[in-house]
Scaffold this motif. Structure first.
Motif, PDB file in Angstrom:
ATOM      1  N   ASP A  85       0.243   2.959   9.989  1.00 54.70           N
ATOM      2  CA  ASP A  85      -0.409   1.716   9.594  1.00 54.70           C
ATOM      3  C   ASP A  85       0.136   0.522  10.366  1.00 54.70           C
ATOM      4  OD1 ASP A  85      -2.026   3.011   7.781  1.00 54.70           O
ATOM      5  OD2 ASP A  85      -0.809   2.495   6.025  1.00 54.70           O
ATOM      6  N   LYS A  91       1.188   3.990  -3.071  1.00 52.74           N
ATOM      7  CA  LYS A  91       0.915   5.398  -2.796  1.00 52.74           C
ATOM      8  C   LYS A  91       2.094   6.257  -3.266  1.00 52.74           C
ATOM      9  CE  LYS A  91      -1.350   8.084   0.529  1.00 52.74           C
ATOM     10  NZ  LYS A  91      -2.195   7.963   1.678  1.00 52.74           N
ATOM     11  N   GLY A  92       3.305   5.794  -3.002  1.00 53.75           N
ATOM     12  CA  GLY A  92       4.505   6.533  -3.401  1.00 53.75           C
ATOM     13  C   GLY A  92       4.686   6.622  -4.904  1.00 53.75           C
ATOM     14  N   LYS A 136       0.839  -1.206   0.000  1.00 56.43           N
ATOM     15  CA  LYS A 136       0.000   0.000   0.000  1.00 56.43           C
ATOM     16  C   LYS A 136       0.876   1.258   0.000  1.00 56.43           C
ATOM     17  CE  LYS A 136      -3.089   2.425   3.069  1.00 56.43           C
ATOM     18  NZ  LYS A 136      -3.654   2.405   4.422  1.00 56.43           N
ATOM     19  N   ALA A 137       1.920   1.253   0.834  1.00 53.49           N
ATOM     20  CA  ALA A 137       2.826   2.408   0.907  1.00 53.49           C
ATOM     21  C   ALA A 137       3.565   2.591  -0.420  1.00 53.49           C
ATOM     22  CB  ALA A 137       3.813   2.235   2.046  1.00 53.49           C
ATOM     23  N   TYR A 138       4.020   1.507  -1.021  1.00 54.73           N
ATOM     24  CA  TYR A 138       4.727   1.577  -2.305  1.00 54.73           C
ATOM     25  C   TYR A 138       3.825   2.144  -3.392  1.00 54.73           C
ATOM     26  CZ  TYR A 138       6.882   0.116  -6.651  1.00 54.73           C
ATOM     27  OH  TYR A 138       7.395   0.101  -7.920  1.00 54.73           O
ATOM     28  N   ILE A 196       5.290   9.359   3.337  1.00 58.24           N
ATOM     29  CA  ILE A 196       5.109   7.916   3.162  1.00 58.24           C
ATOM     30  C   ILE A 196       5.538   7.173   4.422  1.00 58.24           C
ATOM     31  CG2 ILE A 196       5.910   5.866   1.922  1.00 58.24           C
ATOM     32  CD1 ILE A 196       6.153   7.629  -0.572  1.00 58.24           C
ATOM     33  N   GLU A 199       3.031   7.688   7.321  1.00 66.52           N
ATOM     34  CA  GLU A 199       1.818   6.896   7.132  1.00 66.52           C
ATOM     35  C   GLU A 199       2.093   5.414   7.327  1.00 66.52           C
ATOM     36  OE1 GLU A 199      -0.105   7.903   3.457  1.00 66.52           O
ATOM     37  OE2 GLU A 199      -0.242  10.017   3.994  1.00 66.52           O
ATOM     38  N   LEU A 200       3.262   4.956   6.901  1.00 65.91           N
ATOM     39  CA  LEU A 200       3.640   3.563   7.085  1.00 65.91           C
ATOM     40  C   LEU A 200       3.757   3.225   8.573  1.00 65.91           C
ATOM     41  CD1 LEU A 200       4.469   0.885   5.815  1.00 65.91           C
ATOM     42  CD2 LEU A 200       6.793   1.768   5.626  1.00 65.91           C
TER      43      LEU A 200
END
Length: 51
Positions: free
Chosen positions: A44, A25-26, A21-23, A37, A40-41
């Motif tokens: 999460d 988004k980035g 999800k983080a990847y 990022i 947020e990571l």
């Protein structure tokens, strides 16, 4: 012992989904910064229900 291995598999899958999800988004958001990022990571991962 078998139960412990199954739990580890679930944890790894959940962790992978959070990282994915983080990847995504980035790579999809043009205005996002590495700091945002990472923040947020961290949120999460802390809010993760599977331990």
């Amino acid at each position: 012992m078998e139960q412990r291995l199954e739990d580890t598999g679930l944890n790894q899958e959940h962790f992978f989904n959070i990282l994915k999800k983080a990847y995504e988004k980035g790579t999809n958001e043009k205005e996002i910064t590495l700091k945002k990022i990472m923040d947020e990571l961290k949120i999460d991962l802390k809010n993760s229900t599977i331990r």
